[in-house]
Enzyme design. Sequence first.
Site, PDB file in Angstrom:
ATOM      1  N   ALA A  16     -13.611  11.570 -13.529  1.00 59.61           N
ATOM      2  CA  ALA A  16     -14.275  12.592 -12.723  1.00 59.61           C
ATOM      3  C   ALA A  16     -15.072  13.543 -13.616  1.00 59.61           C
ATOM      4  CB  ALA A  16     -13.232  13.361 -11.908  1.00 59.61           C
ATOM      5  N   ALA A  49      -6.619   2.823 -14.964  1.00 59.34           N
ATOM      6  CA  ALA A  49      -6.863   2.288 -13.618  1.00 59.34           C
ATOM      7  C   ALA A  49      -7.140   0.799 -13.728  1.00 59.34           C
ATOM      8  CB  ALA A  49      -8.013   3.011 -12.936  1.00 59.34           C
ATOM      9  N   GLU A  50      -6.528   0.047 -12.835  1.00 64.30           N
ATOM     10  CA  GLU A  50      -6.532  -1.395 -13.037  1.00 64.30           C
ATOM     11  C   GLU A  50      -7.379  -2.156 -12.030  1.00 64.30           C
ATOM     12  OE1 GLU A  50      -2.406  -2.616 -13.189  1.00 64.30           O
ATOM     13  OE2 GLU A  50      -2.029  -1.477 -15.018  1.00 64.30           O
ATOM     14  N   GLY A  52      -9.331  -1.952  -8.957  1.00 67.52           N
ATOM     15  CA  GLY A  52     -10.654  -1.982  -8.364  1.00 67.52           C
ATOM     16  C   GLY A  52     -11.054  -0.693  -7.711  1.00 67.52           C
ATOM     17  N   PHE A 117      -7.749  -5.834  -1.377  1.00 67.18           N
ATOM     18  CA  PHE A 117      -6.817  -4.850  -1.922  1.00 67.18           C
ATOM     19  C   PHE A 117      -5.914  -4.429  -0.779  1.00 67.18           C
ATOM     20  CE2 PHE A 117      -6.182  -1.583  -5.312  1.00 67.18           C
ATOM     21  CZ  PHE A 117      -6.474  -2.383  -6.378  1.00 67.18           C
ATOM     22  N   GLN A 231       2.159   9.968  -4.066  1.00 66.06           N
ATOM     23  CA  GLN A 231       2.234   8.538  -3.764  1.00 66.06           C
ATOM     24  C   GLN A 231       3.156   7.798  -4.732  1.00 66.06           C
ATOM     25  OE1 GLN A 231      -1.307   5.702  -4.384  1.00 66.06           O
ATOM     26  NE2 GLN A 231      -0.956   5.709  -2.182  1.00 66.06           N
ATOM     27  N   HIS A 233       3.891   4.126  -6.032  1.00 66.40           N
ATOM     28  CA  HIS A 233       3.316   2.778  -6.051  1.00 66.40           C
ATOM     29  C   HIS A 233       4.470   1.787  -6.018  1.00 66.40           C
ATOM     30  CE1 HIS A 233       1.053  -0.737  -7.163  1.00 66.40           C
ATOM     31  NE2 HIS A 233      -0.071  -0.051  -7.133  1.00 66.40           N
ATOM     32  N   LEU A 243       2.150   0.254 -14.613  1.00 74.04           N
ATOM     33  CA  LEU A 243       1.714  -0.246 -13.316  1.00 74.04           C
ATOM     34  C   LEU A 243       1.400  -1.736 -13.341  1.00 74.04           C
ATOM     35  CD1 LEU A 243       0.748   0.637 -10.389  1.00 74.04           C
ATOM     36  CD2 LEU A 243      -1.515   0.275 -11.328  1.00 74.04           C
ATOM     37  N   GLU A 246      -1.910  -3.436  -7.615  1.00 73.31           N
ATOM     38  CA  GLU A 246      -1.845  -3.935  -6.255  1.00 73.31           C
ATOM     39  C   GLU A 246      -2.650  -5.228  -6.085  1.00 73.31           C
ATOM     40  OE1 GLU A 246      -1.679  -0.880  -3.299  1.00 73.31           O
ATOM     41  OE2 GLU A 246      -3.641  -1.526  -2.610  1.00 73.31           O
ATOM     42  N   ARG A 277       0.659   1.275   0.602  1.00 70.91           N
ATOM     43  CA  ARG A 277       1.626   1.519  -0.479  1.00 70.91           C
ATOM     44  C   ARG A 277       2.910   2.196  -0.025  1.00 70.91           C
ATOM     45  NH1 ARG A 277      -2.558   3.194  -5.323  1.00 70.91           N
ATOM     46  NH2 ARG A 277      -3.278   1.070  -5.535  1.00 70.91           N
ATOM     47  N   HIS A 346       2.883   7.780  -8.658  1.00 72.31           N
ATOM     48  CA  HIS A 346       1.618   7.160  -9.049  1.00 72.31           C
ATOM     49  C   HIS A 346       0.394   8.029  -8.831  1.00 72.31           C
ATOM     50  CE1 HIS A 346      -1.185   3.919  -9.780  1.00 72.31           C
ATOM     51  NE2 HIS A 346      -1.703   4.051  -8.583  1.00 72.31           N
ATOM     52  N   ARG A 381      -3.024   7.697  -0.244  1.00 72.34           N
ATOM     53  CA  ARG A 381      -4.299   7.170  -0.725  1.00 72.34           C
ATOM     54  C   ARG A 381      -4.286   5.651  -0.671  1.00 72.34           C
ATOM     55  NH1 ARG A 381      -6.361   5.069  -5.789  1.00 72.34           N
ATOM     56  NH2 ARG A 381      -4.321   5.343  -6.725  1.00 72.34           N
ATOM     57  N   LEU A 382      -5.381   5.067  -0.259  1.00 68.67           N
ATOM     58  CA  LEU A 382      -5.508   3.616  -0.356  1.00 68.67           C
ATOM     59  C   LEU A 382      -5.796   3.243  -1.802  1.00 68.67           C
ATOM     60  CD1 LEU A 382      -7.668   2.245   2.560  1.00 68.67           C
ATOM     61  CD2 LEU A 382      -5.198   2.493   2.395  1.00 68.67           C
ATOM     62  N   GLY A 383      -5.211   2.139  -2.234  1.00 67.73           N
ATOM     63  CA  GLY A 383      -5.552   1.614  -3.549  1.00 67.73           C
ATOM     64  C   GLY A 383      -7.053   1.408  -3.584  1.00 67.73           C
ATOM     65  N   ASN A 385      -9.311   3.617  -3.901  1.00 65.01           N
ATOM     66  CA  ASN A 385     -10.076   4.712  -3.300  1.00 65.01           C
ATOM     67  C   ASN A 385     -10.056   5.969  -4.153  1.00 65.01           C
ATOM     68  OD1 ASN A 385     -11.647   4.402  -1.071  1.00 65.01           O
ATOM     69  ND2 ASN A 385     -10.089   4.949   0.433  1.00 65.01           N
TER      70      ASN A 385
HETATM   71  C1  FAD Z   1      -1.878   2.847 -13.743  1.00 70.52           C
HETATM   72  C2  FAD Z   1      -2.867   3.318 -12.747  1.00 70.52           C
HETATM   73  C3  FAD Z   1      -3.743   2.430 -12.131  1.00 70.52           C
HETATM   74  C4  FAD Z   1      -4.689   2.875 -11.236  1.00 70.52           C
HETATM   75  N1  FAD Z   1      -5.522   1.970 -10.659  1.00 70.52           N
HETATM   76  C5  FAD Z   1      -6.476   2.406  -9.820  1.00 70.52           C
HETATM   77  C6  FAD Z   1      -7.374   1.492  -9.213  1.00 70.52           C
HETATM   78  O1  FAD Z   1      -7.296   0.285  -9.424  1.00 70.52           O
HETATM   79  N2  FAD Z   1      -8.336   1.964  -8.396  1.00 70.52           N
HETATM   80  C7  FAD Z   1      -8.462   3.300  -8.142  1.00 70.52           C
HETATM   81  O2  FAD Z   1      -9.381   3.679  -7.414  1.00 70.52           O
HETATM   82  N3  FAD Z   1      -7.619   4.191  -8.702  1.00 70.52           N
HETATM   83  C8  FAD Z   1      -6.631   3.775  -9.520  1.00 70.52           C
HETATM   84  N4  FAD Z   1      -5.759   4.687 -10.074  1.00 70.52           N
HETATM   85  C9  FAD Z   1      -5.963   6.129  -9.866  1.00 70.52           C
HETATM   86  C10 FAD Z   1      -7.045   6.641 -10.786  1.00 70.52           C
HETATM   87  O3  FAD Z   1      -6.957   6.000 -12.032  1.00 70.52           O
HETATM   88  C11 FAD Z   1      -6.930   8.129 -11.049  1.00 70.52           C
HETATM   89  O4  FAD Z   1      -6.732   8.824  -9.872  1.00 70.52           O
HETATM   90  C12 FAD Z   1      -8.194   8.655 -11.705  1.00 70.52           C
HETATM   91  O5  FAD Z   1      -8.503   7.907 -12.844  1.00 70.52           O
HETATM   92  C13 FAD Z   1      -8.076  10.118 -12.050  1.00 70.52           C
HETATM   93  O6  FAD Z   1      -9.192  10.507 -12.816  1.00 70.52           O
HETATM   94  P1  FAD Z   1      -9.453  12.022 -13.182  1.00 70.52           P
HETATM   95  O7  FAD Z   1     -10.713  12.057 -13.926  1.00 70.52           O
HETATM   96  O8  FAD Z   1      -9.353  12.833 -11.957  1.00 70.52           O
HETATM   97  O9  FAD Z   1      -8.213  12.436 -14.099  1.00 70.52           O
HETATM   98  P2  FAD Z   1      -7.733  11.952 -15.567  1.00 70.52           P
HETATM   99  O10 FAD Z   1      -8.275  10.653 -15.949  1.00 70.52           O
HETATM  100  O11 FAD Z   1      -6.263  12.130 -15.561  1.00 70.52           O
HETATM  101  O12 FAD Z   1      -8.384  13.000 -16.530  1.00 70.52           O
HETATM  102  C14 FAD Z   1      -7.899  14.312 -16.654  1.00 70.52           C
HETATM  103  C15 FAD Z   1      -8.589  14.980 -17.808  1.00 70.52           C
HETATM  104  O13 FAD Z   1      -8.240  16.349 -17.822  1.00 70.52           O
HETATM  105  C16 FAD Z   1      -7.911  16.755 -19.110  1.00 70.52           C
HETATM  106  N5  FAD Z   1      -6.955  17.862 -19.020  1.00 70.52           N
HETATM  107  C17 FAD Z   1      -5.832  17.911 -18.287  1.00 70.52           C
HETATM  108  N6  FAD Z   1      -5.201  19.083 -18.479  1.00 70.52           N
HETATM  109  C18 FAD Z   1      -5.949  19.783 -19.351  1.00 70.52           C
HETATM  110  C19 FAD Z   1      -5.815  21.056 -19.970  1.00 70.52           C
HETATM  111  N7  FAD Z   1      -4.773  21.868 -19.750  1.00 70.52           N
HETATM  112  N8  FAD Z   1      -6.773  21.453 -20.833  1.00 70.52           N
HETATM  113  C20 FAD Z   1      -7.828  20.651 -21.111  1.00 70.52           C
HETATM  114  N9  FAD Z   1      -7.984  19.442 -20.566  1.00 70.52           N
HETATM  115  C21 FAD Z   1      -7.060  19.021 -19.693  1.00 70.52           C
HETATM  116  C22 FAD Z   1      -7.361  15.525 -19.784  1.00 70.52           C
HETATM  117  O14 FAD Z   1      -7.551  15.592 -21.180  1.00 70.52           O
HETATM  118  C23 FAD Z   1      -8.206  14.415 -19.173  1.00 70.52           C
HETATM  119  O15 FAD Z   1      -9.369  14.222 -19.934  1.00 70.52           O
HETATM  120  C24 FAD Z   1      -4.774   4.241 -10.946  1.00 70.52           C
HETATM  121  C25 FAD Z   1      -3.881   5.125 -11.530  1.00 70.52           C
HETATM  122  C26 FAD Z   1      -2.902   4.660 -12.385  1.00 70.52           C
HETATM  123  C27 FAD Z   1      -1.881   5.588 -12.914  1.00 70.52           C
END
Ligand code: FAD
Lengths: 567, 240
Positions: A16, A49-50, A52, A117, A231, A233, A243, A246, A277, A346, A381-383, A385
Amino acid sequence: MDTIKEDVIILGGGMAGLRAAVAAAEYDSKITIGLVSKLYPLRSHSVAAEGGTSAVLNAKDSFDLHAYDTIKGSDYLGDQDAIEEFVRLVPEQIYTTDHWGCPWSRNEDGTIAQRDFGALSFPRAVFAADKTGFHVMQTLYSRALMYPNIHFYNEYFATKLVVENNLFNAITTINIKTGDFVVFQGKSIVFAAGGAGRLYQFSTNAHFVTGDGDGIAYRAGIPLKDMEFMQFHPTGLVPSGILITEAARAEGGILLNNEKKRFMSTYAPNKLEKASRDVVSRAIMWEIEAGRGIKGEYGDMEYVYLDLTGISNLLDERLPMITEIAKKFNGIDAHTEPIPIHPAAHYTMGGIDSNVKTTTLYPNVFAVGENACVSIHGANRLGSNSTNECLALGNVAGKVAAEWAKSHDFASVSISSVNDEEKRIWEDLLKRNGGENVAKIRDDLRINLDKNVGVFRTEDLLQQGLKNIKSYQERYNRITIEDKSSKFNMELQWALELGFMLDLAEIINVGAIMRKESRGAHYRRDFPDRDDKNFMKHTIASYSVNGPQISYKPVVKTKWEPTVRSY
Amino acid sequence: MDEYTVEIKRTDVDGKTRMQTFKVPKDKVSTVLETLLYIKGYLDQTLTFRYSCGMEICGSCGMEINGKPHMACSFVLDNFKGDKILIEPLKHFKILRDLAVDIDPFFDKYKAVKPYVIRNDDGNYQKELLQTPKQFDEYIDYSMCIKCGLCMAACPIEGSDENYLGPAPLTAAWRFIADNRDQGKKMRLEIVSGAEGASRCHFAGECTEVCPKGVNPSFAIQKLRSSMIGLEFQKLFGGK
Ligand SMILES: Cc1cc2nc3c(=O)[nH]c(=O)nc-3n(C[C@H](O)[C@H](O)[C@H](O)COP(=O)(O)OP(=O)(O)OC[C@H]3O[C@@H](n4cnc5c(N)ncnc54)[C@H](O)[C@@H]3O)c2cc1C
Ligand code: SF4
Ligand code: FES
């Protein structure tokens, strides 16, 4: 104390945050962007994230179908207007990341492939084998390197949002490598600090997913929404919690109990292993409770089997990572043997109360990714999404934050508030000397949430959970941070994280006590049905010195009436 | 024995080093990362190291384990016979504290090879760029790099010349050159043809041996070298 000025601050270098940074940088090359992250971006949880990311790319699919799947999946707690807008923003992001080099898996004709999925009515998950997050992250990070106006501040730990007159003016951080207290002054800020899945012991999340972003926003007066929805998983690998995507079930993997019998037909006669899930997680827990779990080589944890031997021909091409993980971590050849799994924490559906424009209570504070609660995911949340949300709304957040920065000046930093924070860390936290161990409190907290605020909840368990949390909060006042070094003091970071975790645990627990119904991931045994009359509403938690103040906010409905959710 | 004897090379923030030994109960830990977390949580809170995902995908936890570069999180103790574990920081990196090393120079080298798709029609994202499975196969293995730096620690040239671009950055250069969506080949080949580029490699193959992701940097460098020859040839004879 150093002060660094950047027009737009992005807190977090996950999917994000990186997407937002690139969007802001593209919006105007004269705007400077400070990407502040406690981890190097590629170390963020998003790389894990694995399976899709869902996108409507096929003429036989439709935005309405994607919206409907999401709404049904959310157990009618998602805001339908937001969801309708969100699904339309996704396809462009898939093509954009394709142009930037993302190795999306392909069809023979060279177009982007899609697969099934959980709980999708059309196979719309775009994927990069089973390393979707990894590849999208490499792509975004690389792309971010192209913009000279993106400045990376890696290993800076944010501690407090400084707000005056309802406007953010700075965020305080610790430069982990040097131990310096560094203040980032900005015109606007995007919270993209991820979820809180490590509040639980058995978790698929990376170790640093500790909810800091939620905690920082909450303490600064920004409300959190729907935090009781965590959630689980269905398929966390035993004993590590890693993980197993899914996609393994979507491609044809099946679940077996100790009699080597498939059991999903009892719980989801139509979708079976491909049900939502929350449904599959509960089914596994019921099997285990009924004595049909397996208790074996992995300590006390009982588990069931995920059997992929029937799709062994697909493993190497479509599920290479989990095949490798089973081998490396458990010595199991997934082609020929079943894999031990158990539901694991999860995804944090709750987060900063925001919307599809990524705005929050304060006009120059934006939120996106797992840190935000739009709410697209509602109660479940849907996988596939979440990564699409990071991309689509990350793009929105970057633009609006840049827009704000272009048309506003810096507000002056509220020095007294900054000084208070410096004192809190160096005069209070580091000088506490009651002998309580940070890691021990954290372990106790996690085990408590697993046990009392987990897949199955009841009034008694939740009351016990809350009592325990209060006792940990009390112990936290008596911690001793043994590491006295200023440079690279990870124990201090652990302690700061634990502070946020304790706040969040309380919010989750209180919200769960007050929500006397079952919806999506929140399952109350004493109130097993969904209660739309009283609870089709968002839980809002606001900060007060006496703990969270709970209020509610209506769910937005456009054209989908809530119906009984069955798979 | 029901305990592991874990010997760790410690370096304090002033650069002073010492060896320290811990005893860790076997039933509490299953990987080296868990071992380190146990030590930091309960035996010595000052121990410093990096980690994040716990599943060998984020690249944080590279270190020397029993004398070889490994990822701590995927070093499964059951698979390894013996009770003694020796842990040291990655070679060829500056130590910041204990097992945490300075990885900025590594990421700078990575950035130097322009590790992104370069196109002259950038900005038009209406449809995907076609890529057949065969074209996909040309580069996909090289895109699996998790930027852990193990190959940099294993590379003998890195040991004697800190300016050498090194296996992972060179592999990244090839990964993009081999991607049919990219048009930056010439620019990148110029970069890797420099004095600190691909020509320095001796093909010792240590990088490929230690890579946890099967990336094969050694082979990528060979591919780069043959493309570089092609480029020289073009320059000499003015071909297009
Ligand atoms: C194993 C696994 C598999 C998944 N597979 C899928 C999938 O197949 N499809 C799907 O759509 N979603 C999937 N998800 C969900 C998805 O990966 C996450 O919801 C998404 O990547 C979150 O991204 P983000 O950028 O919001 O947060 P993150 O990637 O967690 O990034 C957070 C950032 O914030 C920073 N941060 C946090 N706290 C602080 C602080 N105090 N000071 C400074 N920096 C800070 C960290 O350094 C990091 O860079 C999966 C999740 C898991 C756990
Ligand atoms: S090539 Fe392999 S060893 Fe080198 S950084 Fe990449 S993943 Fe690590
Ligand atoms: S902790 Fe991520 S690779 Fe080891």
